[in-house]
Design an enzyme around this catalytic site. Structure first.
Site, PDB file in Angstrom:
ATOM      1  N   LYS A   1     -73.100-117.790  42.095  1.00 55.81           N
ATOM      2  CA  LYS A   1     -73.007-117.931  40.519  1.00 55.81           C
ATOM      3  C   LYS A   1     -74.348-118.352  39.919  1.00 55.81           C
ATOM      4  O   LYS A   1     -74.554-117.726  38.541  1.00 55.81           O
ATOM      5  CB  LYS A   1     -72.047-119.257  40.077  1.00 55.81           C
ATOM      6  CG  LYS A   1     -70.527-118.939  40.472  1.00 55.81           C
ATOM      7  CD  LYS A   1     -69.911-117.946  39.204  1.00 55.81           C
ATOM      8  CE  LYS A   1     -68.601-118.007  39.429  1.00 55.81           C
ATOM      9  NZ  LYS A   1     -67.858-117.072  38.453  1.00 55.81           N
TER      10      LYS A   1
ATOM     11  N   SER B   1     -69.306-116.354  49.339  1.00 62.14           N
ATOM     12  CA  SER B   1     -69.497-116.567  47.968  1.00 62.14           C
ATOM     13  C   SER B   1     -70.113-118.059  47.755  1.00 62.14           C
ATOM     14  O   SER B   1     -70.697-118.192  46.761  1.00 62.14           O
ATOM     15  CB  SER B   1     -68.430-116.243  46.952  1.00 62.14           C
ATOM     16  OG  SER B   1     -67.405-117.058  47.303  1.00 62.14           O
TER      17      SER B   1
END
Length: 307
Positions: free
Chosen positions: A31, A283
């Site tokens: 992110k 991720s």
């Protein structure tokens, strides 16, 4: 972040498998890419007003970090389902934290109100600068594995999958992009099945970062995922737990549930027509350590979570 060869998964699949280690980012997840890009592209006056976002944790942490680096201030709205370790990290970065309701949709109402009071919205996925930032992962995959055949990526609101898919398919249109998510509360899957964005009930999950809706007014990630994803895989909680355990025991990587879903999909043999070389995006690694220990020691589900 590097791509490392997975000997165990390559042996299991009979083709090369690499792991893109986004769990090693400064804020613990991919992110940071989108948040940094979005902050840098704001006009100075908008940065000075401050930014607001709804988050399941990782976007909020990344946006708080990026805002502080640019002398801005972030307000992060989250539901009560967000794990406390993620809330604590966001507060540590100096953000104003608002805990509202039991779903992202309820937290979004608070964020919308704050926009009406002058803050600038930087959402977790449905924003061109966020998508472009996440897409840099796809460019790096192509630089390291130019003949990549399959990219496996966690799927929630679709910013990561859409960004990677655009980057990879622009240069390798034959490469397959596989989205992976949990069985219950899979908003993008329900929306794709319905042919339009829909609301779903949210549940606690080992893959908590994949929770939340895609927004009924979704303009970008829904149509992009509809066109660019080649398949969508759903996983049970026990399958996600197996992915976390494999990442730790075989790959020596600490990942959260959302970061383990690509590995989990391979272990569960849920990806059809697997084409190598394969790159799995790990991720994020922002997992509460007690929960991680419980999963490693054999617990499949978080407390109160039914399979």
């Amino acid at each position: 972040m590097p791509i490392v060869h997975s000997a165990s998964l390559s042996h299991r699949c009979g083709i090369p498998v690499g792991l893109k280690l986004e769990n090693r980012q400064t804020t613990g997840s991919f992110k940071l890419r989108g948040a940094t890009n979005a902050i840098l592209r704001l006009a100075p006056a908008d940065r000075a007003r401050g930014v607001v976002a709804v988050s399941t944790g990782n976007h909020g942490r990344a946006l708080s970090y990026a805002a502080r680096a640019q002398n801005s201030r972030a307000t992060i709205c989250m539901s009560r389902l967000v794990p406390q370790n993620k809330v604590a990290e966001i507060r540590h970065l100096g953000a104003d934290v608002r805990i509202v309701g039991c779903s992202q949709d309820e937290a979004q109402q608070e964020a919308d109100y704050l926009v009406s009071q002058g803050l600038v919205m930087l959402p977790p996925f449905d924003h061109p600068d966020i998508i472009a930032g996440q897409g840099t992962i796809g460019l790096e995959i192509l630089d390291e594995v130019p003949d990549v055949g399959t990219v496996i990526v966690g799927l929630s609101g679709g910013g990561l999958a859409a960004g990677i898919a655009v980057a990879v398919k622009t240069r390798r249109p034959g490469a397959r992009i596989i989205g992976v998510t949990m069985e219950r509360g899979a908003a993008m899957k329900a929306s794709l099945d319905a042919g339009k964005p829909v609301q779903v009930e949210e549940f606690s999950s080992l893959a908590d970062s994949l929770g939340g809706g895609i927004g009924l007014e979704n303009k970008l990630t829904f149509p992009m995922c509809r066109v660019l994803l080649d398949d969508l895989v759903l996983l049970s909680e026990s399958e996600i737990a197996a992915g976390i355990r494999h990442a730790y025991r075989q790959e020596r990587e600490v990942v959260e549930g959302a970061g383990a879903v690509g590995i989990a999909a391979l272990l569960a043999n849920k990806i059809d027509a697997l084409r190598g070389p394969v790159v799995i995006v790990l991720s994020g690694g922002n997992v509460e350590l007690q929960l991680h220990r419980q999963v490693i020691n054999g617990m499949n589900n978080p407390p109160g979570q039914e399979v």
